[in-house]
Design a protein around this motif. Sequence first.
Motif, mmCIF file in Angstrom:
data_model
loop_
_atom_site.group_PDB
_atom_site.id
_atom_site.type_symbol
_atom_site.label_atom_id
_atom_site.label_comp_id
_atom_site.label_asym_id
_atom_site.label_seq_id
_atom_site.Cartn_x
_atom_site.Cartn_y
_atom_site.Cartn_z
ATOM 1 N N HIS A 128 1.442 2.630 -3.406
ATOM 2 C CA HIS A 128 0.290 3.109 -4.161
ATOM 3 C C HIS A 128 0.444 4.606 -4.440
ATOM 4 C CE1 HIS A 128 -3.834 4.021 -5.313
ATOM 5 N NE2 HIS A 128 -4.035 2.714 -5.466
ATOM 6 N N ALA B 93 -8.590 10.959 -1.103
ATOM 7 C CA ALA B 93 -8.462 10.351 -2.428
ATOM 8 C C ALA B 93 -9.432 11.018 -3.375
ATOM 9 C CB ALA B 93 -8.739 8.855 -2.345
ATOM 10 N N LEU C 216 -9.787 1.926 -1.366
ATOM 11 C CA LEU C 216 -8.578 1.871 -2.174
ATOM 12 C C LEU C 216 -8.778 1.021 -3.423
ATOM 13 C CD1 LEU C 216 -5.626 2.843 -2.166
ATOM 14 C CD2 LEU C 216 -5.023 0.694 -1.042
ATOM 15 N N GLN C 217 -9.540 -0.051 -3.315
ATOM 16 C CA GLN C 217 -9.728 -0.945 -4.444
ATOM 17 C C GLN C 217 -10.542 -0.271 -5.550
ATOM 18 O OE1 GLN C 217 -8.230 -3.773 -4.794
ATOM 19 N NE2 GLN C 217 -7.282 -3.609 -2.750
ATOM 20 N N ILE D 121 -0.788 7.104 -1.909
ATOM 21 C CA ILE D 121 -0.116 7.142 -0.606
ATOM 22 C C ILE D 121 1.338 7.576 -0.757
ATOM 23 C CG2 ILE D 121 0.614 5.711 1.345
ATOM 24 C CD1 ILE D 121 -1.881 4.037 0.901
ATOM 25 N N ILE E 177 -8.557 7.473 2.748
ATOM 26 C CA ILE E 177 -9.024 6.766 1.554
ATOM 27 C C ILE E 177 -10.204 5.894 1.968
ATOM 28 C CG2 ILE E 177 -8.399 5.146 -0.273
ATOM 29 C CD1 ILE E 177 -5.518 6.014 0.055
ATOM 30 N N GLN F 278 0.161 0.020 -11.170
ATOM 31 C CA GLN F 278 -0.327 -0.035 -9.803
ATOM 32 C C GLN F 278 0.322 -1.204 -9.061
ATOM 33 O OE1 GLN F 278 -2.363 2.182 -8.455
ATOM 34 N NE2 GLN F 278 -2.376 3.335 -10.372
ATOM 35 N N ILE G 3 0.831 -1.208 0.000
ATOM 36 C CA ILE G 3 0.000 0.000 0.000
ATOM 37 C C ILE G 3 0.866 1.259 0.000
ATOM 38 C CG2 ILE G 3 -1.918 -1.166 1.150
ATOM 39 C CD1 ILE G 3 -1.070 0.195 3.748
ATOM 40 N N ARG H 233 -9.321 -2.156 1.935
ATOM 41 C CA ARG H 233 -10.246 -1.224 1.298
ATOM 42 C C ARG H 233 -10.088 0.187 1.858
ATOM 43 N NH1 ARG H 233 -14.052 -4.338 -1.532
ATOM 44 N NH2 ARG H 233 -14.538 -2.371 -2.560
ATOM 45 N N SER I 134 -12.823 8.411 -4.548
ATOM 46 C CA SER I 134 -12.176 7.129 -4.770
ATOM 47 C C SER I 134 -13.028 5.974 -4.331
ATOM 48 C CB SER I 134 -10.836 7.088 -4.025
ATOM 49 O OG SER I 134 -11.064 7.151 -2.645
ATOM 50 N N ASN I 135 -13.990 6.158 -3.471
ATOM 51 C CA ASN I 135 -14.844 5.047 -3.042
ATOM 52 C C ASN I 135 -16.114 4.944 -3.897
ATOM 53 O OD1 ASN I 135 -16.198 7.258 -2.187
ATOM 54 N ND2 ASN I 135 -16.405 6.628 -0.037
ATOM 55 N N SER J 72 -8.217 1.845 -7.515
ATOM 56 C CA SER J 72 -7.302 1.071 -8.347
ATOM 57 C C SER J 72 -8.005 0.521 -9.576
ATOM 58 C CB SER J 72 -6.697 -0.080 -7.527
ATOM 59 O OG SER J 72 -5.992 0.428 -6.423
#
Length: 757
Positions: free
Chosen positions: A154, A207, A172-173, A157, A169, A216, A151, A224, A190-191, A176
Amino acid sequence: MQHHHPCLETMKMDCQSRLKMEGEVQPLNSEKPIEWIGSAPSIASAPALQSSLATTPSDLYSAVPHQTSTVHLPQHLTQTLLTSQTLHEALFSFAQILGEAFATDCCLIWPLAKGLPQVANVGPINEPKNLQHTYCYFTATFQYSPQLFAIFDHPLIQGNLTKAEPIVIDDLQAFSQRSGSSNSSSNGSSNGSSNGSSSKSDKSVKASGKTATTAQPVIPSHVRAVLMLNTQFQGRLNGMLVLIRSQPYDWKETDVQLLKSLSPQVAVALAQNQLEQQMEQQARYQNLINQLTVAIRNSWELDQIFQLAVEGSAAALQVDRGLVVLLKYTDPLHKSRSHNIEAKASMVAEWLEPLSETPRGDRVREERTGVDQSVWASSCPLCRQVLTSSEPIAISFFPDVTPEKIQVSEATPAPFFDLDRFPALLLAPLENQGTVLGSFVLQQQQHRLWTSEEIAFVKLVAAQLSTAIIQVRTLQHVQALVQERTAQLQRSLDVQAKLYEKTRQQVEQLRRLHEEREEFLSTVSHELRTPLTSMTLAIRMLRQADLSAERRTRYLDILEQQCVQETQLINDLLALRKLETSTSTVQLQKLDIRYLIRDTAQSIAETLAERNLTLELDLPPKPLNLYTEPDSLSRILMELLANARKYADVDTVIQLRVFHELTPQANQVVIALQNVGAGILPDELPYIFDKFRRGQGVTQQAIQGTGLGLALVKRLVEYLGGAIGASSHPLEHQSSWQTRFTVTLPQCPEGLIQSIT
């Protein structure tokens, strides 16, 4: 009886003071444990990072079914610190308490090896040497994976690691997946939603769904929601707090503020823990130095000392490899630092980190074959640098991060360095009194930033190894020399025993003869080699009736010459006597010293020409007035020039320089006379101005003189209120010496202005 570390005791005292200020009711010295909401958290031991990664998280930590109350969370952290046996235990407990308090699946407290400034480039944050220990907490349902630490690579981050504000965040997934499937998306959370974004602090790093253009990192799918905050101690980054949830989560402002309020306590614990580790590391350093000192004192074999140094240093610095390289010179008489010295570099000791483990649990080292263990130093840029510089060479990653002074493009480093496998290198020269003996090398498989403490420690080890090499080589040389000389002496003892008594008698006889000769020469030189003796002989020859006119003229010339010399001797003695006893005042006159110098040079030019000597004058371009006695100054110049004429080599130049020297302390005229020829020995310089004192060998060289000229010069200079000094030193690659007399005269003697006429 339990023993606590001083750093931990200091922190406990600070925490007790803090609790009292906050009005804590329960006494801190009470043995009654804190009452937890839910079951009490278990405190795991503090293994190293590698051990913690190799162990199943569920084995290290027990999941607590109830979340710790956040109301008393600061007090819980403080009390945990007070009741923990070590700082490691306290930090592991911190991770569990924070993980339970925030109801997360994972909590990481990640200390950095060095407190780096907030704006510094800390490099790859997940390098093993940038991290000392990881203090982790996992729930029973959280699946551990080594890729968890990816992480930090990433883009969201990595670009914000050194910032002071939290990294928030929600998923995170989701970020990505979106950045991997489309490069055109530039808006949105980001979510996947904006819920909760307005509740967070404006200063938090949220994010934003910016498109990632780089590859990535592989991050576990159950990582997550991430909340990350740097810990700072005294303005320097010293660690990170990381909270991870396995499901998307909209972090609240209260979560961010609570984590920020708790970070100072964690930062202080990390700082104290790092101080404790530094003290332990210094103890390890000192222990190895002491072991090397004892080994050298007990005259261990050189191979044993080398092995102790490489193994001990590798263990202390946790490197993968250590080796010792020695130099053998083609010309043993030329060992100083130079670009043109030819030497053979050979690896004589090596240590490698064990790579595998047998079924019995034994660690096995890799067998290395086919590597050239000896190369010419000129063909290796690292060896060339050792030959030309005494400073250690620190390479964090070869060849990408290499000092500019090492020209890696010109040649390839020696094969035994194996920089393809061990690109991080720290090399310290082995030397003694300017002689380069070799180098002590430590290497790492990964990128490594060598610290100043590590470089200083390696220099100390290199100094110990240099001492050991010199001691062993000197001992070997002495032993060989002693054996050879002992054999020679044994063969000559019989002959020497027979000749000893006879030699002693001859030496004693020669000593007596030498004393008698010196006494005789002194007497004869004084009594017979005087002008009076020459005059007597000339008069005796003139009385012969049958003496030819030519011979009569010759004896008359000798008589006249010796009569002049005798008169000069008498006049010099009278002048010296007058100067030593007279109290008369100097009669000063104002004159331009340049004219006096030119007149004196002209009067002696013919005499100098007899020996092909040239007088070179260096006079100031403008008038240089001087208040002095012209006759006394002229006599000083004539005596110095006559002295230079006697001792200067034929066909050389006599230099006479005059200049004005004006300083806050003095206003004076300096006259410097310099010639090349017979010199004055250092032990004779203090007495060169004494009466009848002449240099050694002048009598044998038939150099005429009475030994009164320089004595008279010194008295005249002092009479005029000045000073005189002499210096003489041999010229390089010549048998002649350069002799210099320097006269300093006040431009107007103090206290004598009333005598000016």
